[in-house]
Design a protein around this motif. Sequence first.
Motif, PDB file in Angstrom:
ATOM      1  N   VAL A 101       3.454  42.928  32.923  1.00  0.00           N
ATOM      2  CA  VAL A 101       4.854  43.218  33.536  1.00  0.00           C
ATOM      3  C   VAL A 101       4.488  43.886  35.293  1.00  0.00           C
ATOM      4  CG1 VAL A 101       6.079  44.186  31.647  1.00  0.00           C
ATOM      5  CG2 VAL A 101       4.501  45.534  33.125  1.00  0.00           C
ATOM      6  N   PRO A 102       5.768  43.767  35.788  1.00  0.00           N
ATOM      7  CA  PRO A 102       5.460  44.512  37.291  1.00  0.00           C
ATOM      8  C   PRO A 102       5.045  46.093  36.932  1.00  0.00           C
ATOM      9  CG  PRO A 102       7.676  43.839  36.814  1.00  0.00           C
ATOM     10  CD  PRO A 102       6.993  43.537  35.359  1.00  0.00           C
ATOM     11  N   LEU A 103       4.531  46.632  38.186  1.00  0.00           N
ATOM     12  CA  LEU A 103       4.188  48.038  37.794  1.00  0.00           C
ATOM     13  C   LEU A 103       4.031  48.404  39.566  1.00  0.00           C
ATOM     14  CD1 LEU A 103       3.867  50.779  37.250  1.00  0.00           C
ATOM     15  CD2 LEU A 103       1.542  50.247  36.994  1.00  0.00           C
ATOM     16  N   ILE A 104       5.162  48.597  40.302  1.00  0.00           N
ATOM     17  CA  ILE A 104       4.932  49.505  41.954  1.00  0.00           C
ATOM     18  C   ILE A 104       4.815  51.130  41.879  1.00  0.00           C
ATOM     19  CG2 ILE A 104       5.741  49.740  43.773  1.00  0.00           C
ATOM     20  CD1 ILE A 104       6.830  46.710  42.693  1.00  0.00           C
ATOM     21  N   VAL A 105       3.821  51.889  42.411  1.00  0.00           N
ATOM     22  CA  VAL A 105       3.876  52.936  42.297  1.00  0.00           C
ATOM     23  C   VAL A 105       3.964  53.342  43.554  1.00  0.00           C
ATOM     24  CG1 VAL A 105       3.008  55.111  41.586  1.00  0.00           C
ATOM     25  CG2 VAL A 105       2.214  53.397  39.762  1.00  0.00           C
ATOM     26  N   TYR A 106       5.228  53.994  43.988  1.00  0.00           N
ATOM     27  CA  TYR A 106       5.063  55.478  45.116  1.00  0.00           C
ATOM     28  C   TYR A 106       4.909  56.488  45.256  1.00  0.00           C
ATOM     29  CZ  TYR A 106       6.682  57.780  48.854  1.00  0.00           C
ATOM     30  OH  TYR A 106       7.614  58.604  49.704  1.00  0.00           O
ATOM     31  N   GLY A 153       3.288  52.391  48.767  1.00  0.00           N
ATOM     32  CA  GLY A 153       2.318  52.108  47.823  1.00  0.00           C
ATOM     33  C   GLY A 153       1.763  51.454  46.855  1.00  0.00           C
ATOM     34  N   VAL A 154       1.519  51.316  45.611  1.00  0.00           N
ATOM     35  CA  VAL A 154       0.276  51.236  45.077  1.00  0.00           C
ATOM     36  C   VAL A 154       1.033  49.720  43.883  1.00  0.00           C
ATOM     37  CG1 VAL A 154      -1.849  50.341  43.793  1.00  0.00           C
ATOM     38  CG2 VAL A 154      -1.654  52.977  45.638  1.00  0.00           C
ATOM     39  N   ARG A 155       0.600  48.431  44.109  1.00  0.00           N
ATOM     40  CA  ARG A 155       1.404  47.455  43.209  1.00  0.00           C
ATOM     41  C   ARG A 155       0.610  47.001  42.419  1.00  0.00           C
ATOM     42  NH1 ARG A 155       1.208  41.875  42.673  1.00  0.00           N
ATOM     43  NH2 ARG A 155       0.362  41.957  45.370  1.00  0.00           N
ATOM     44  N   PHE A 156       0.094  47.170  41.205  1.00  0.00           N
ATOM     45  CA  PHE A 156      -0.919  46.952  39.851  1.00  0.00           C
ATOM     46  C   PHE A 156      -0.538  45.166  39.670  1.00  0.00           C
ATOM     47  CE2 PHE A 156      -0.615  51.204  40.255  1.00  0.00           C
ATOM     48  CZ  PHE A 156      -1.511  51.719  39.952  1.00  0.00           C
ATOM     49  N   ASN A 157      -1.869  44.308  39.375  1.00  0.00           N
ATOM     50  CA  ASN A 157      -1.259  43.417  38.573  1.00  0.00           C
ATOM     51  C   ASN A 157      -1.867  43.047  37.462  1.00  0.00           C
ATOM     52  OD1 ASN A 157      -1.777  41.392  41.180  1.00  0.00           O
ATOM     53  ND2 ASN A 157      -3.258  41.522  42.018  1.00  0.00           N
ATOM     54  N   ARG A 158      -2.176  43.948  36.779  1.00  0.00           N
ATOM     55  CA  ARG A 158      -2.213  43.490  35.947  1.00  0.00           C
ATOM     56  C   ARG A 158      -2.156  45.056  34.645  1.00  0.00           C
ATOM     57  NH1 ARG A 158      -6.724  39.480  34.875  1.00  0.00           N
ATOM     58  NH2 ARG A 158      -8.030  39.141  36.969  1.00  0.00           N
ATOM     59  N   CYS A 159      -0.489  44.829  34.850  1.00  0.00           N
ATOM     60  CA  CYS A 159      -0.771  46.074  34.171  1.00  0.00           C
ATOM     61  C   CYS A 159       0.106  45.851  32.372  1.00  0.00           C
ATOM     62  CB  CYS A 159       1.094  46.390  34.954  1.00  0.00           C
ATOM     63  SG  CYS A 159       1.442  48.133  33.618  1.00  0.00           S
ATOM     64  N   ILE A 160      -0.339  46.115  31.660  1.00  0.00           N
ATOM     65  CA  ILE A 160       0.459  45.353  30.086  1.00  0.00           C
ATOM     66  C   ILE A 160       0.827  46.534  29.384  1.00  0.00           C
ATOM     67  CG2 ILE A 160      -1.198  43.765  27.596  1.00  0.00           C
ATOM     68  CD1 ILE A 160      -1.666  42.848  30.260  1.00  0.00           C
ATOM     69  N   VAL A 169      -4.134  47.996  33.538  1.00  0.00           N
ATOM     70  CA  VAL A 169      -3.076  49.185  32.658  1.00  0.00           C
ATOM     71  C   VAL A 169      -2.925  48.915  31.805  1.00  0.00           C
ATOM     72  CG1 VAL A 169      -1.606  50.265  34.291  1.00  0.00           C
ATOM     73  CG2 VAL A 169      -3.429  50.130  35.613  1.00  0.00           C
ATOM     74  N   GLU A 170      -2.304  50.010  30.896  1.00  0.00           N
ATOM     75  CA  GLU A 170      -1.523  49.934  30.065  1.00  0.00           C
ATOM     76  C   GLU A 170       0.282  50.433  30.275  1.00  0.00           C
ATOM     77  OE1 GLU A 170      -4.456  48.595  26.383  1.00  0.00           O
ATOM     78  OE2 GLU A 170      -4.162  50.824  27.316  1.00  0.00           O
ATOM     79  N   CYS A 171       0.684  49.954  30.277  1.00  0.00           N
ATOM     80  CA  CYS A 171       1.978  51.415  29.991  1.00  0.00           C
ATOM     81  C   CYS A 171       2.249  53.011  29.539  1.00  0.00           C
ATOM     82  CB  CYS A 171       3.570  50.872  29.000  1.00  0.00           C
ATOM     83  SG  CYS A 171       3.690  49.565  30.494  1.00  0.00           S
ATOM     84  N   LEU A 172       0.707  53.090  28.263  1.00  0.00           N
ATOM     85  CA  LEU A 172       0.517  54.878  28.103  1.00  0.00           C
ATOM     86  C   LEU A 172      -0.132  55.142  28.965  1.00  0.00           C
ATOM     87  CD1 LEU A 172      -2.727  54.266  26.839  1.00  0.00           C
ATOM     88  CD2 LEU A 172      -0.974  53.319  24.701  1.00  0.00           C
ATOM     89  N   ASP A 173      -0.188  54.662  30.480  1.00  0.00           N
ATOM     90  CA  ASP A 173      -1.021  55.147  31.182  1.00  0.00           C
ATOM     91  C   ASP A 173       0.302  56.079  32.244  1.00  0.00           C
ATOM     92  OD1 ASP A 173      -3.036  54.091  30.717  1.00  0.00           O
ATOM     93  OD2 ASP A 173      -3.268  52.951  32.137  1.00  0.00           O
ATOM     94  N   PHE A 174       1.406  55.792  31.521  1.00  0.00           N
ATOM     95  CA  PHE A 174       2.327  56.499  32.427  1.00  0.00           C
ATOM     96  C   PHE A 174       2.860  57.577  32.348  1.00  0.00           C
ATOM     97  CE2 PHE A 174       4.687  52.279  32.580  1.00  0.00           C
ATOM     98  CZ  PHE A 174       4.435  51.379  33.536  1.00  0.00           C
ATOM     99  N   LEU A 175       2.715  58.276  31.170  1.00  0.00           N
ATOM    100  CA  LEU A 175       2.733  59.918  30.993  1.00  0.00           C
ATOM    101  C   LEU A 175       1.695  60.834  31.035  1.00  0.00           C
ATOM    102  CD1 LEU A 175       4.460  61.835  29.578  1.00  0.00           C
ATOM    103  CD2 LEU A 175       3.515  61.117  27.372  1.00  0.00           C
ATOM    104  N   PRO A 176       0.274  60.132  31.162  1.00  0.00           N
ATOM    105  CA  PRO A 176      -1.481  61.298  31.485  1.00  0.00           C
ATOM    106  C   PRO A 176      -0.652  60.821  33.274  1.00  0.00           C
ATOM    107  CG  PRO A 176      -1.616  59.169  29.790  1.00  0.00           C
ATOM    108  CD  PRO A 176      -0.216  58.858  30.318  1.00  0.00           C
ATOM    109  N   THR A 177       0.002  59.947  33.185  1.00  0.00           N
ATOM    110  CA  THR A 177       0.136  60.082  35.341  1.00  0.00           C
ATOM    111  C   THR A 177       0.840  61.094  35.369  1.00  0.00           C
ATOM    112  OG1 THR A 177      -0.531  58.338  35.673  1.00  0.00           O
ATOM    113  CG2 THR A 177       0.777  59.255  37.120  1.00  0.00           C
ATOM    114  N   PHE A 178       1.957  61.622  34.552  1.00  0.00           N
ATOM    115  CA  PHE A 178       3.167  62.489  34.711  1.00  0.00           C
ATOM    116  C   PHE A 178       2.425  63.540  34.535  1.00  0.00           C
ATOM    117  CE2 PHE A 178       6.674  58.906  33.650  1.00  0.00           C
ATOM    118  CZ  PHE A 178       6.352  57.954  35.156  1.00  0.00           C
ATOM    119  N   VAL A 179       1.958  63.539  33.576  1.00  0.00           N
ATOM    120  CA  VAL A 179       1.598  65.306  32.971  1.00  0.00           C
ATOM    121  C   VAL A 179       0.553  65.813  34.664  1.00  0.00           C
ATOM    122  CG1 VAL A 179      -0.225  65.996  31.787  1.00  0.00           C
ATOM    123  CG2 VAL A 179       1.529  65.287  30.800  1.00  0.00           C
TER     124      VAL A 179
END
Length: 554
Positions: free
Chosen positions: A353-358, A40-47, A376-386
Amino acid sequence: MAAPKNILFIMFDQLRWDYLSCYGHPSLQTPHLDRLASKGVRFNRCIIQSPLCGPSRMSTYTGRYVHSHGASWNNTPLKVGELTMGDHLRDLGMSCTLVGKTHMAADSEGMRRLGLEPDSVIGARVSECGFDVFERDDGMRPEGPDGLYDEGGALKYNEYLRDKGYESDNPWHDFANSARDDEGNVLSGWFLENSDKAANIREDDSETPYLTRRGIEFMEQTDGPWCCHLSYIKPHWPYIVPEPYASMYGPEDFLPPVRTEAERDTDHPVFRGFQQSVIGKAFSRDDVRDKVLGAYMGLIKQCDDQMGVLFDYLETSGRMRDTMIVVTSDHGDFMGDHWMGEKTFFHDASVKVPLIVYDPAPEADATRGTVSDALVECLDFLPTFVEVAGGDADKLDHVLEGTSLLPLLRGGHPAEREQVICEYDYSSSPLAGKLDLDPKEARMMMVATKAWKMIHFESGHRPMLFDLVNDPDEVTDLGASADHAAVIDEMYARLDAWARRPAARTTITSEEIRKARTAGPGRTGVLIGIVEEDELPDALTAKYRGRKAPDMTT
């Protein structure tokens, strides 16, 4: 491989970004998470959005900043009206189930006012961030003179342990999170002097393997589309781990603490206050740090081994082909860096924090095994899931304050975020009392770009500033430097622009507002600014023309 039908959202608690081998740790090998990163993708700057469990998670579950949702401290309730992950996904036909921790506190007063019963389906979902609960376990069942910290903590897990022969009124503490001496005395994991001892529990019965099995049990009995939030308790304290992990790591494996004497001599009252807290003083001691760090690394190694169990299940069951996997943490852990412990400040040890997305979709093939440097911010996860669930996150921009990661995962070129925001309300902490701060003053905010990080203190204390390019370890505070006044002004301009966003308007969409602009005169009879009746089509004024009425003035 196919477009993702399901989402497995894995969150660890208090896992530092730099304690995985795929992020560069030289001695802590995490091959299973590394393998996921290679797919997947590993994100280096997830806040994260707050350096504390509760508010950080509430931002993740709502897709909104702490300033917006208001649940700014552990056990501060999330307002009844806040839409959460389960609400958004269920509307799109995807179930949303919790296995593990949320740290959610229900708005019981709001529920009472609206007549929502906690044991009703709607009431239960409102009480649990919109999740349907397979098993909630916040991993906390300590007990003091005033009773239990969490009446519901580890209930099912304690039942499981008793069934396995761990006889105690609280086996969570006496076995899973404590050691034992030769005389049979319980050596509590709450005392850091015991962190280098092995927990008195069979490894397979400890918390991390237990939750892995519970997650697999959920997936075995459900059909998609589903989102499973598998939320692990570790490597969060109490810092103690069973064998073989308790003996795996020693001082030769430890990274040296990131700290300087200049930091210790800081003139900043808030920063100095966190260093001089009970936690800061404890983790500033090398003997304490060494004991804890061995356990912390062992807990992480156990977490990675359980990821191997979990990923093997997904492969053999065929679910890897249609399930998006997201792995992250709710915050980090200072571990003695900057003379602090725990997480409640804004250095990267805590907020990155670590963030790995497959993503199994064929469109993601071009990015497999890559590393993203995007902010990247952790509040980006929910729009992605939507969007994975078939929705349009752009149409929810009046509620969701993050941005979908799908373009980054699938080789697109979205406009990059220029800054990240993190907030901390420490008004309930002892430090706020020591500094004699009003609750409104005991708040701080971080704004960071790829080049600079500034911390604003609502108490009126001067800002702190770090040059992330030339000082990536964040040990030199430039907040008092006259040479950097222009940078501070620029960062304040960014913070001010963020604070002016329309975060409160959540009941009408931006799309509806745009339609209203061009709709022209309405058909409900409201006419404003019309001088003559023939200015408008007859159909819009028919109710006002050709009417008769008697003289009622006399």
